[in-house]
Motif scaffolding. Structure first.
Motif, PDB file in Angstrom:
ATOM      1  N   SER A 117      -0.641   0.691   9.054  1.00 48.79           N
ATOM      2  CA  SER A 117       0.440   1.923   9.116  1.00 48.79           C
ATOM      3  C   SER A 117       0.530   2.801  10.271  1.00 48.79           C
ATOM      4  O   SER A 117      -0.693   2.854  11.014  1.00 48.79           O
ATOM      5  CB  SER A 117      -0.106   3.017   7.887  1.00 48.79           C
ATOM      6  N   PRO A 177       0.690  -1.129  -0.014  1.00 46.49           N
ATOM      7  CA  PRO A 177      -0.130  -0.081  -0.076  1.00 46.49           C
ATOM      8  C   PRO A 177       0.879   1.154  -0.014  1.00 46.49           C
ATOM      9  O   PRO A 177       2.281   1.328   0.491  1.00 46.49           O
ATOM     10  CB  PRO A 177      -0.953  -0.077   1.321  1.00 46.49           C
ATOM     11  N   SER A 191      -5.360   0.411   8.696  1.00 46.17           N
ATOM     12  CA  SER A 191      -5.561  -1.048   8.253  1.00 46.17           C
ATOM     13  C   SER A 191      -5.623  -0.752   6.664  1.00 46.17           C
ATOM     14  O   SER A 191      -6.829  -0.198   6.207  1.00 46.17           O
ATOM     15  CB  SER A 191      -6.368  -1.772   8.970  1.00 46.17           C
ATOM     16  N   HIS A 192      -4.947  -1.817   5.904  1.00 41.81           N
ATOM     17  CA  HIS A 192      -4.829  -1.913   4.514  1.00 41.81           C
ATOM     18  C   HIS A 192      -4.817  -3.251   4.083  1.00 41.81           C
ATOM     19  O   HIS A 192      -3.931  -4.124   4.592  1.00 41.81           O
ATOM     20  CB  HIS A 192      -3.665  -1.243   3.933  1.00 41.81           C
ATOM     21  N   LYS A 193      -5.898  -3.718   3.439  1.00 41.08           N
ATOM     22  CA  LYS A 193      -6.044  -5.069   3.162  1.00 41.08           C
ATOM     23  C   LYS A 193      -5.289  -5.245   1.714  1.00 41.08           C
ATOM     24  O   LYS A 193      -5.544  -4.374   0.805  1.00 41.08           O
ATOM     25  CB  LYS A 193      -7.341  -5.594   2.904  1.00 41.08           C
ATOM     26  N   THR A 194      -4.290  -5.875   1.283  1.00 38.58           N
ATOM     27  CA  THR A 194      -3.574  -5.943   0.285  1.00 38.58           C
ATOM     28  C   THR A 194      -3.315  -7.425  -0.339  1.00 38.58           C
ATOM     29  O   THR A 194      -3.201  -8.468   0.812  1.00 38.58           O
ATOM     30  CB  THR A 194      -2.231  -5.247   0.216  1.00 38.58           C
TER      31      THR A 194
END
Length: 449
Positions: free
Chosen positions: A430, A391, A439-442
């Protein structure tokens, strides 16, 4: 008269008779002395009870003859502390414990009146030149071809082998618990000269007051102060805006000595970290450590001078009665009941290989390489950025320790040692100053490298 450990050597001087008489004390003096004695807390009472049981092992000669074998086996190793220092973590525990305490080997000290500057890995090249970047690209392409990893713009021939995808919650169901988000550490503590909080404040209000951001509008400076030092995992979760300097006494298998971090500072930090673990984790106060012995298990990377300094800390500063030094490779072989073995130790920053034959480590077979698990974590970040799978967040594990903690968790949960290609969907967090945790879904690519 000179004392060496538990052995006392006299010079042969006669003691006058009048000095050998015991001075009698009246009953009133004993009562007054008892009233002046401070009361012990419950924790101190338990520590004293444990100390009396430990002292009984040494004072009563018939104790070992009177106990049953099952009790002897249960108490075996209870007065023996094992210390295994490493570059990123230090493992400390009693000899009878199945699993020791694994604590990050770092300390954050409060900076007063000087410019804060974190202590980084001096052997790590954080800013690569364009030529080095091209060299990395070529090395990655060669490794990808050997491991049969397809590029993003390539498809498998005839689509006979589709791309493998992991579960949304990780490769295994239990790995979802290994990828939590972390919160910033609390760097404030209550001043010791103050009593309890005002009666008008409840416990919930006190907890909310501690959780306020420390940007000048936090807890009242008259009631709270900054902690002088923070050890372990909490030191890695300190916000970069706080006035603390993070130090790592050991890097790449040796003392982390350079111009701004002297040998005296390294030894002082080692002593502080180990003393904090003994008190906070093992609950061994300094006055009772003469009842314990220590086993210092050192990796093969340390030289004789470094081992001597660490042994001096154990005996002189930590006040253990006796200590013995063991090599890490020998301890691993003996712990598995082997007298001949080839020990491969992949640590966080150093990988070492040593051959053991008939209980003796062969010096000519020792191989040490200055890279380990943390380098794999940084490589994981580089590969994801190479595949444009990471991200758009500021992730700098070399300057923000909490980012390295997150990368290590992702590596432990998703990375595989296998041929072919393996992808997975993960939650990346992050950590930015004065911002909530994001929160980042990757989709992570090429997790087998």
């Amino acid at each position: 008269m000179e004392a060496f450990g538990n052995i006392v050597i006299g010079i042969g001087k006669e003691i006058p008779k009048d000095q050998t008489k015991t001075k009698l004390t009246s009953e009133s003096d004993l009562k007054a002395k008892a009233l002046r004695r401070p009361r012990r807390s419950e924790g101190e009472g338990k520590a004293k009870a444990i100390s009396r049981s430990r002292r009984r092992l040494f004072d009563d000669g018939d104790y070992l003859k009177s106990i049953v074998p099952s009790q002897l086996i249960a108490e075996r190793g209870s007065n023996l502390v094992v210390i295994n220092p490493g570059s990123a973590h230090v493992r400390v525990g009693f000899a009878h414990q199945n699993v020791p305490y694994n604590v990050p080997h770092c300390i954050a000290r409060l900076v007063k009146g000087e410019q804060k500057k974190a202590v980084h890995d001096q052997n790590l090249n954080t800013q690569a030149t364009p030529a080095q970047q091209m060299e990395r690209e070529k090395a990655y392409d060669m490794i990808a071809s050997l491991l049969k990893i397809q590029l993003l713009n390539e498809e498998a021939p005839n689509n006979s082998f589709p791309r493998k995808m992991g579960r949304v919650d990780g490769y295994a169901p239990q790995q979802n618990r290994n990828n939590p988000h972390f919160s910033w550490a609390d760097v404030m503590e209550k001043k010791s000269n103050l009593s309890t909080l005002r009666d008008s404040k409840t416990t919930e209000a006190y907890s909310l007051e501690l959780s306020k951001p420390l940007n000048g509008e936090g807890p009242d400076s008259d009631e709270f102060k900054f902690k002088e030092f923070i050890c372990g995992e909490e030191a890695l979760r300190i916000s970069p805006s706080e006035p603390y300097r993070l130090s790592r006494p050991i890097r790449r298998g040796h003392f982390n000595i350079f111009q701004e971090y002297s040998l005296q500072q390294v030894l002082a930090d080692l002593c502080t970290i180990w003393d904090w673990i003994l008190v906070d984790k093992l609950h061994i106060p300094p006055e009772d450590r003469n009842l314990y012995s220590a086993v210092l298990v050192v990796p093969e990377t340390f030289d004789n001078r470094e081992i001597k300094e660490m042994l001096s800390i154990v005996l002189r500063d930590l006040r253990f009665s006796t200590a013995v030094v063991h090599q890490e490779g020998l301890a691993a072989a003996f712990g598995n009941g082997l007298s001949t073995a080839c020990v491969v130790n992949i640590g966080a920053q150093v990988t070492s290989i040593v051959c053991i034959e008939d209980g003796v480590a062969l010096p000519s077979t020792i191989i040490t390489m200055p890279y380990g698990g943390e380098d794999i974590s940084r490589c994981l970040l580089w590969v994801q950025c190479h595949h444009h799978a990471w991200p758009s967040i500021n992730t700098t594990p070399t300057t923000k320790p909490i980012d390295m903690v997150m990368l290590n968790k992702i590596k432990e949960s998703f990375c595989q040692i296998r041929e072919g290609e393996f992808d997975a969907v993960a939650i990346v967090h992050s950590y930015e100053e004065d911002k909530p945790v994001g929160s980042h879904k990757t989709r992570l690519s090429a997790l087998n490298v």
